[in-house]
Motif scaffolding. Structure first.
Motif, short mmCIF file in Angstrom:
data_model
loop_
_atom_site.label_atom_id
_atom_site.label_comp_id
_atom_site.label_asym_id
_atom_site.label_seq_id
_atom_site.Cartn_x
_atom_site.Cartn_y
_atom_site.Cartn_z
N CYS A 163 45.67 32.21 -0.55
CA CYS A 163 44.87 31.47 -1.55
C CYS A 163 43.43 31.94 -1.63
N GLY A 164 42.93 32.63 -0.61
CA GLY A 164 41.52 32.97 -0.55
C GLY A 164 40.95 33.70 -1.75
N PRO A 165 41.59 34.78 -2.23
CA PRO A 165 41.02 35.53 -3.36
C PRO A 165 40.85 34.71 -4.63
N ALA B 264 37.35 33.45 -4.51
CA ALA B 264 36.27 34.41 -4.34
C ALA B 264 35.34 34.37 -5.55
N PRO B 265 34.03 34.20 -5.35
CA PRO B 265 33.11 34.10 -6.48
C PRO B 265 32.89 35.41 -7.22
N HIS C 26 24.86 33.94 -1.21
CA HIS C 26 25.85 34.76 -0.50
C HIS C 26 26.08 34.10 0.86
N TRP C 27 27.14 33.29 0.94
CA TRP C 27 27.33 32.46 2.13
C TRP C 27 27.71 33.23 3.37
N LEU C 28 28.03 34.53 3.22
CA LEU C 28 28.24 35.39 4.39
C LEU C 28 27.35 36.64 4.33
N LEU D 124 35.63 39.74 2.17
CA LEU D 124 36.39 39.31 3.34
C LEU D 124 37.66 38.58 2.94
N LEU D 125 37.59 37.78 1.88
CA LEU D 125 38.78 37.07 1.41
C LEU D 125 39.86 38.04 0.95
#
Length: 252
Positions: free
Chosen positions: A13-15, A18-19, A38-40, A53-54
């Motif tokens: 589900c991650g992608p 992704a913003p 950019h939360w990471l 990363l996602l």
């Protein structure tokens, strides 16, 4: 289960959350720290690390899961089947597996990818073939030991067929060691994919996997950037998680 399940859900589900696209450059600041935008942080080109990363988790889990399933399915089935076949069949299969096993895994992968390309299908099949001999030898050794047990003799005396004996008598008693072996094959697949990606022969841009994230951002280690630290942490958590799950299952 929670440790491995988290990454599995993230791979599926991650992608979708992704913003940004994985190859989209959205900032001029490279190796930017964590922020509300950019939360990471960002990578060496100013791309959003969270989005990459996602996508990296998805491709790493996808490729390694499919290649592990391929190698273990072929190796286990062939290892068990040869116990009920003529001796010359086992000798041919054994010599073939020994030949593949004698070639270092990374060198074998480099040769195949150089010859047939670095598509996702080529990566999955290559990694699957490389780790089939290990699964074959493990399953054959277990099957030969179980085939000498008294309950196998009783089943044969009852007139049970070979398929029934394999499916109902041999396989259930091999479950624990085989599950542990599957976990090892998955770790080997993750490490091989990471090595190939680190050499630039794994998943190709704009796609990304965890190994290529480390390779791309290795210079960020000097700055303590999350772009190189986080992918290595995810690789460790993913491999440890699946082995804890399989070890726990095999003891039941």
């Amino acid at each position: 289960m929670g440790l491995f399940g988290f990454w599995l859900v993230l791979a599926v589900c991650g992608p979708f959350f992704a913003p940004y696209a994985p190859g989209q450059i959205i900032d001029t600041e490279v190796f930017a720290p964590l922020s509300h935008r950019h939360w990471l942080g960002t990578d060496y080109l100013g791309r959003d690390l969270g989005s990459r990363l996602l996508y990296a988790v998805r491709y790493t889990v996808l490729i390694c899961t499919l290649s592990t399933a391929f190698s273990c399915s072929c190796g286990i089935l062939l290892g068990i089947a040869t116990t009920a076949m003529p001796a010359w069949v086992e000798q041919v299969a054994g010599r073939l597996m020994d030949g593949i096993l004698s070639i270092p895994s990374l060198l074998c992968a480099l040769l195949v990818i150089a010859a047939f390309g670095d598509s996702l299908l080529a990566l999955i099949l290559t990694m699957g073939v490389i780790y089939t001999p290990g699964a074959y030898r493990t399953s054959r050794a277990l099957a030969l030991r179980i085939a000498r047990m008294d309950y196998i003799t009783v089943a044969m005396a009852r007139g049970e067929g070979a398929f029934f004996i394999i499916w109902k008598e041999i396989l259930p008693n091999m479950r624990g060691p085989l599950l542990a072996d599957v976990g090892l094959r998955f770790i080997y697949a993750v490490l091989l994919l990471s090595n190939l990606s680190f050499l630039g022969l794994g998943v190709q841009p704009p796609l990304v996997d965890l190994g290529s994230l480390v390779r791309e951002n290795v210079l960020g280690l000097v700055y303590g950037s999350a772009a190189v630290i986080l992918p290595t942490v995810v690789i460790g958590a993913l491999t440890v998680g699946i082995n804890l799950v399989l070890d726990g299952t095999s003891r039941r």
